[in-house]
Motif scaffolding. Structure first.
Motif, PDB file in Angstrom:
ATOM      1  N   LYS A 135      -4.098   0.334  -2.568  1.00  0.00           N
ATOM      2  CA  LYS A 135      -5.448   0.298  -1.651  1.00  0.00           C
ATOM      3  C   LYS A 135      -6.469  -0.583  -2.070  1.00  0.00           C
ATOM      4  O   LYS A 135      -7.309  -1.234  -1.104  1.00  0.00           O
ATOM      5  N   THR A 137      -5.763  -0.168  -7.646  1.00  0.00           N
ATOM      6  CA  THR A 137      -4.593   0.521  -6.821  1.00  0.00           C
ATOM      7  C   THR A 137      -4.146  -0.564  -5.761  1.00  0.00           C
ATOM      8  O   THR A 137      -4.758  -1.539  -5.494  1.00  0.00           O
ATOM      9  N   VAL A 197       0.861  -1.237   0.031  1.00  0.00           N
ATOM     10  CA  VAL A 197       0.087   0.013  -0.227  1.00  0.00           C
ATOM     11  C   VAL A 197       0.733   1.344   0.109  1.00  0.00           C
ATOM     12  O   VAL A 197       0.596   2.260  -0.626  1.00  0.00           O
ATOM     13  N   GLU A 198       1.909   1.365   0.894  1.00  0.00           N
ATOM     14  CA  GLU A 198       2.897   2.447   0.740  1.00  0.00           C
ATOM     15  C   GLU A 198       3.625   2.753  -0.402  1.00  0.00           C
ATOM     16  O   GLU A 198       3.737   3.784  -0.799  1.00  0.00           O
ATOM     17  N   GLU A 199       3.783   1.537  -1.103  1.00  0.00           N
ATOM     18  CA  GLU A 199       4.725   1.733  -2.316  1.00  0.00           C
ATOM     19  C   GLU A 199       3.603   2.419  -3.427  1.00  0.00           C
ATOM     20  O   GLU A 199       4.088   3.099  -4.348  1.00  0.00           O
ATOM     21  N   GLY A 200       2.363   2.118  -3.406  1.00  0.00           N
ATOM     22  CA  GLY A 200       1.387   2.978  -4.331  1.00  0.00           C
ATOM     23  C   GLY A 200       1.282   2.623  -5.917  1.00  0.00           C
ATOM     24  O   GLY A 200       0.797   3.215  -6.418  1.00  0.00           O
ATOM     25  N   HIS A 201       1.714   1.332  -6.064  1.00  0.00           N
ATOM     26  CA  HIS A 201       1.577   0.785  -7.300  1.00  0.00           C
ATOM     27  C   HIS A 201       0.256   0.731  -8.033  1.00  0.00           C
ATOM     28  O   HIS A 201      -0.780   0.444  -6.923  1.00  0.00           O
ATOM     29  N   THR A 202      -0.132   0.568  -9.170  1.00  0.00           N
ATOM     30  CA  THR A 202      -1.413   0.189  -9.849  1.00  0.00           C
ATOM     31  C   THR A 202      -1.390  -0.898 -10.573  1.00  0.00           C
ATOM     32  O   THR A 202      -0.106  -1.245 -11.109  1.00  0.00           O
TER      33      THR A 202
END
Length: 311
Positions: A293, A291, A195-200
């Motif tokens: 998230k 995402t 989640v912290e890395e924020g990839h999609t």
């Protein structure tokens, strides 16, 4: 109120019994004699998995051994280095020069490899006796020790031995519980980092990532998309509100705006491409991305570890 003083003789008998029935720890440095005694039971390897070997050779490379035990090759290298004498006795060899070139010519090994460490099956079995952080290695040790116990004629346990056996069983249950909690904590940390890395991710990649959780299992792109559109259940669960819908016309999946607003989905414009005379570029279909998230929320929902907000 008086307190009974333990009988020293009884305590000595109890601890003696504990030592007699305590299972062997094959990973211990001082357990080489036990490992040597069990190192001929090569059939255990076939019971726990399929070991890849070199073409026309019963030996395996470090990478093949790591694949068999489900660990990083560095873990296998460290075990072999720490117990070099044992593995040398098992026939572990490092090949170079013409011998290496002969092996490379018959396999898919990079021809630029300067040397190759080869493990005979006996050495592969010893890796299983020594690796700590491998489920397959645990199974190897269980097979070895259970077979040895069954083959041994055991006299009826004394009272002290029965007490000792109960204590060992309790210790085993507690150790297994602690291992499960540690694994869950490790898994949770990995998802937090995700989640912290924020990839999609596209749907097919997202399905593969979710499938790494054994409680979710195989998904596949189509099944995940149908689930996100509210058209099917996974793990007997259905989304309280769908994330996707079918667009009119071509029927492609599109994200609901509320899910974009919640940070679970994104819509990326399709790439431009040419067709026919290659002078008038066309715009490709938009791509729905999930995402980090969104992945995390889906995992919590599918594993019953959290409830999705309705909005």
């Amino acid at each position: 109120m008086s307190t009974a003083i333990p009988d020293p003789g009884q305590a000595s008998a109890y601890f003696g019994a504990l030592e007699r029935i305590r299972p062997v720890d094959l990973t211990a440095v001082g357990a080489r004699a036990d490992r040597d005694r069990l190192s001929d039971r090569l059939g255990v390897l076939d019971k726990v998995g399929v070991l890849r070997g070199l073409p026309g050779d019963f030996r395996a490379t470090t990478e093949m051994v790591a694949e068999f035990y489900g660990v990083d090759p560095e873990a296998v290298k460290k075990v072999a280095q720490r117990h070099r004498d044992e593995f040398t006795a098992d026939g572990l060899a490092i090949v170079r020069g013409q011998q290496l070139r002969d092996i490379v010519s018959l396999s898919q090994i990079d021809p630029r490899t300067p040397s190759l460490t080869l493990f005979p099956r006996r050495a592969v079995l010893r890796v299983g006796m020594l690796l700590r952080d491998s489920a397959v290695a645990h199974r190897v040790r269980d097979y070895l020790l259970n077979a040895e116990s069954a083959a041994r004629q055991v006299a009826p346990l004394t009272g002290e031995e029965l007490m000792a056996a109960a204590l060992l069983e309790a210790q085993k249950v507690l150790a297994e519980r602690d291992a499960r909690l540690a694994e869950r904590s490790k898994s949770a940390d990995a998802w937090d980092r995700l989640v912290e890395e924020g990839h999609t991710y596209k749907a097919d990649d997202a399905a593969k990532i979710l499938a790494r959780d054994p409680s979710i299992g195989d998904l596949g792109q189509r099944r995940l998309q149908q689930f996100l559109a509210g058209d099917r259940e996974i793990n007997a669960r259905k989304l309280p509100r769908p994330w996707l819908y079918r667009a009119n016309g071509n029927g492609a999946y599109r994200p609901y705006q509320e899910q974009i607003g919640l940070g679970r989905l994104e819509l990326k414009p399709g790439g431009r491409y040419f067709r026919g005379d290659k002078t008038h570029p066309k715009q490709g279909e938009p791509v729905v991305l999930i995402t980090a998230k969104g992945l995390s929320d889906l995992r919590k929902f599918l594993t019953n570890s959290g409830q999705l907000a309705l909005l």
